[in-house]
Design a protein around this motif. Structure first.
Motif, mmCIF file in Angstrom:
data_model
loop_
_atom_site.group_PDB
_atom_site.id
_atom_site.type_symbol
_atom_site.label_atom_id
_atom_site.label_comp_id
_atom_site.label_asym_id
_atom_site.label_seq_id
_atom_site.Cartn_x
_atom_site.Cartn_y
_atom_site.Cartn_z
ATOM 1 N N ASP A 30 0.832 -1.212 0.000
ATOM 2 C CA ASP A 30 0.000 0.000 0.000
ATOM 3 C C ASP A 30 0.862 1.256 0.000
ATOM 4 O O ASP A 30 0.568 2.219 -0.709
ATOM 5 C CB ASP A 30 -0.933 0.010 1.208
ATOM 6 C CG ASP A 30 -2.031 -1.031 1.115
ATOM 7 O OD1 ASP A 30 -2.280 -1.544 -0.004
ATOM 8 O OD2 ASP A 30 -2.628 -1.348 2.166
ATOM 9 N N TYR A 32 3.990 1.562 -1.125
ATOM 10 C CA TYR A 32 4.634 1.699 -2.434
ATOM 11 C C TYR A 32 3.655 2.229 -3.466
ATOM 12 O O TYR A 32 4.000 3.097 -4.272
ATOM 13 C CB TYR A 32 5.195 0.356 -2.914
ATOM 14 C CG TYR A 32 6.305 -0.219 -2.058
ATOM 15 C CD1 TYR A 32 7.076 0.591 -1.221
ATOM 16 C CD2 TYR A 32 6.581 -1.568 -2.079
ATOM 17 C CE1 TYR A 32 8.081 0.054 -0.441
ATOM 18 C CE2 TYR A 32 7.595 -2.113 -1.292
ATOM 19 C CZ TYR A 32 8.333 -1.294 -0.482
ATOM 20 O OH TYR A 32 9.337 -1.813 0.285
ATOM 21 N N ARG A 33 2.434 1.730 -3.448
ATOM 22 C CA ARG A 33 1.446 2.180 -4.418
ATOM 23 C C ARG A 33 1.057 3.640 -4.185
ATOM 24 O O ARG A 33 0.832 4.377 -5.129
ATOM 25 C CB ARG A 33 0.240 1.253 -4.412
ATOM 26 C CG ARG A 33 0.660 -0.154 -4.910
ATOM 27 C CD ARG A 33 -0.448 -1.059 -5.234
ATOM 28 N NE ARG A 33 -1.349 -0.621 -6.271
ATOM 29 C CZ ARG A 33 -1.122 -0.707 -7.577
ATOM 30 N NH1 ARG A 33 0.010 -1.189 -8.008
ATOM 31 N NH2 ARG A 33 -2.024 -0.312 -8.435
ATOM 32 N N ARG A 34 0.968 4.060 -2.927
ATOM 33 C CA ARG A 34 0.692 5.476 -2.643
ATOM 34 C C ARG A 34 1.833 6.358 -3.144
ATOM 35 O O ARG A 34 1.592 7.443 -3.690
ATOM 36 C CB ARG A 34 0.472 5.686 -1.145
ATOM 37 C CG ARG A 34 -0.905 5.335 -0.659
ATOM 38 C CD ARG A 34 -1.164 5.835 0.757
ATOM 39 N NE ARG A 34 -0.140 5.448 1.717
ATOM 40 C CZ ARG A 34 -0.141 4.332 2.437
ATOM 41 N NH1 ARG A 34 -1.144 3.479 2.298
ATOM 42 N NH2 ARG A 34 0.830 4.064 3.286
ATOM 43 N N GLN A 37 1.583 6.596 -6.869
ATOM 44 C CA GLN A 37 0.496 7.506 -7.235
ATOM 45 C C GLN A 37 0.898 8.964 -7.000
ATOM 46 O O GLN A 37 0.633 9.833 -7.828
ATOM 47 C CB GLN A 37 -0.759 7.162 -6.439
ATOM 48 C CG GLN A 37 -1.947 8.017 -6.797
ATOM 49 C CD GLN A 37 -3.188 7.640 -6.015
ATOM 50 O OE1 GLN A 37 -3.128 6.883 -5.057
ATOM 51 N NE2 GLN A 37 -4.320 8.185 -6.415
ATOM 52 N N HIS A 110 8.353 1.363 -8.339
ATOM 53 C CA HIS A 110 7.901 0.182 -9.078
ATOM 54 C C HIS A 110 8.840 -0.994 -8.839
ATOM 55 O O HIS A 110 8.391 -2.144 -8.704
ATOM 56 C CB HIS A 110 7.792 0.485 -10.577
ATOM 57 C CG HIS A 110 6.453 0.959 -10.985
ATOM 58 N ND1 HIS A 110 5.388 0.119 -11.186
ATOM 59 C CD2 HIS A 110 5.982 2.206 -11.232
ATOM 60 C CE1 HIS A 110 4.326 0.814 -11.532
ATOM 61 N NE2 HIS A 110 4.662 2.093 -11.571
ATOM 62 N N GLN A 113 8.104 -2.345 -5.391
ATOM 63 C CA GLN A 113 6.845 -3.088 -5.433
ATOM 64 C C GLN A 113 7.058 -4.459 -6.074
ATOM 65 O O GLN A 113 6.596 -5.474 -5.555
ATOM 66 C CB GLN A 113 5.817 -2.292 -6.227
ATOM 67 C CG GLN A 113 4.518 -3.023 -6.473
ATOM 68 C CD GLN A 113 3.570 -2.207 -7.292
ATOM 69 O OE1 GLN A 113 2.873 -1.382 -6.750
ATOM 70 N NE2 GLN A 113 3.541 -2.426 -8.597
ATOM 71 N N TYR A 127 -1.823 -11.023 -5.104
ATOM 72 C CA TYR A 127 -1.697 -9.928 -6.063
ATOM 73 C C TYR A 127 -2.137 -10.393 -7.445
ATOM 74 O O TYR A 127 -2.857 -9.704 -8.140
ATOM 75 C CB TYR A 127 -0.239 -9.477 -6.067
ATOM 76 C CG TYR A 127 0.086 -8.316 -6.957
ATOM 77 C CD1 TYR A 127 -0.123 -7.019 -6.529
ATOM 78 C CD2 TYR A 127 0.632 -8.504 -8.217
ATOM 79 C CE1 TYR A 127 0.198 -5.947 -7.334
ATOM 80 C CE2 TYR A 127 0.955 -7.449 -9.019
ATOM 81 C CZ TYR A 127 0.736 -6.168 -8.576
ATOM 82 O OH TYR A 127 1.051 -5.109 -9.377
ATOM 83 N N PHE A 133 -4.968 -5.891 -9.991
ATOM 84 C CA PHE A 133 -3.526 -5.932 -10.135
ATOM 85 C C PHE A 133 -3.151 -7.018 -11.142
ATOM 86 O O PHE A 133 -3.798 -8.049 -11.217
ATOM 87 C CB PHE A 133 -2.843 -6.266 -8.806
ATOM 88 C CG PHE A 133 -3.195 -5.329 -7.696
ATOM 89 C CD1 PHE A 133 -2.835 -4.006 -7.754
ATOM 90 C CD2 PHE A 133 -3.890 -5.781 -6.595
ATOM 91 C CE1 PHE A 133 -3.152 -3.141 -6.728
ATOM 92 C CE2 PHE A 133 -4.214 -4.926 -5.565
ATOM 93 C CZ PHE A 133 -3.841 -3.601 -5.632
ATOM 94 N N GLU A 137 1.540 -4.509 -14.500
ATOM 95 C CA GLU A 137 1.661 -3.256 -13.744
ATOM 96 C C GLU A 137 2.993 -3.139 -13.029
ATOM 97 O O GLU A 137 3.500 -2.047 -12.852
ATOM 98 C CB GLU A 137 0.566 -3.181 -12.675
ATOM 99 C CG GLU A 137 -0.778 -2.837 -13.178
ATOM 100 C CD GLU A 137 -1.768 -2.796 -12.036
ATOM 101 O OE1 GLU A 137 -1.462 -3.304 -10.948
ATOM 102 O OE2 GLU A 137 -2.839 -2.245 -12.235
ATOM 103 N N SER A 138 3.516 -4.257 -12.582
ATOM 104 C CA SER A 138 4.719 -4.189 -11.761
ATOM 105 C C SER A 138 5.997 -4.429 -12.551
ATOM 106 O O SER A 138 7.070 -4.482 -11.964
ATOM 107 C CB SER A 138 4.614 -5.180 -10.592
ATOM 108 O OG SER A 138 4.503 -6.487 -11.084
#
Length: 178
Positions: A30, A32-34, A37, A110, A113, A127, A133, A137-138
């Motif tokens: 979470d 890393y994704r924030r 973003q 990225h 993640q 995931y 997901f 994406e990664s």
């Protein structure tokens, strides 16, 4: 966490410290994704501001080339467009480091993640099963393609301004009687 050779920290204590510091793999994902973003929004804002400034410069350039004043219009169109061209090139070169820095930071998050998903088998399975997901994406290839527009834009505009500047000077020099 780097260890000092003289310290006597056990692996258990180190794992407990890491658990307190980073939390669960889900919390790290979470986080890393924030961060991705947040940095993506910074990159988008920088790209938007750059494109807005370039659009105003293009309008000013076109207006200055259309100057038809019989007394000083020829001198004006010989002097002002090259200055606007120089301003366009300089602003493009100035925008590049900020855009590239945001791109590199996004790449870092990225990578983190991706490493998390590969190092935590349970997390990776959860995931991959989720429709929100996917592996694409990664991967580096996926996000890099998405960011190409922002990364290429300063160089495209720098090239555009150089060509436009050369054209504006050539038009004035090769047609002195007009």
């Amino acid at each position: 966490m780097p260890r000092i050779l003289t310290s006597q920290i056990s692996d258990t204590a180190l794992n407990e410290h890491n658990a307190r510091m980073f939390g669960s793999p889900k919390e790290r994902l979470d986080f890393y994704r924030r961060e991705i973003q947040y940095e993506t929004s910074i990159l988008a804002n920088r790209t938007d501001a750059f494109l807005a400034s370039q659009s105003f410069l293009v309008i000013a350039f076109a207006s200055s080339m259309g100057n038809l004043n019989p007394e000083w219009g020829k001198l004006f169109t010989l002097v002002v467009p090259p200055f606007l061209t120089l301003l366009g090139v300089l602003s493009s070169l100035n925008a590049w480091p900020g855009i590239r820095a945001a791109y590199d930071i996004i790449g870092h998050w990225h990578f983190k993640q991706s490493e998390l998903l590969h190092s935590e088998p349970v997390m990776g399975l959860a995931y991959d099963e989720s429709p929100l997901f996917c592996e694409r994406e990664s991967t580096q290839k996926g996000y890099r393609k998405a960011l190409l527009f922002s990364v290429r834009t300063p160089w495209i505009f720098a090239t555009f301004w150089i060509l436009l500047g050369i054209w504006s000077v050539c038009i004035q020099i090769t047609n002195p009687g007009a």
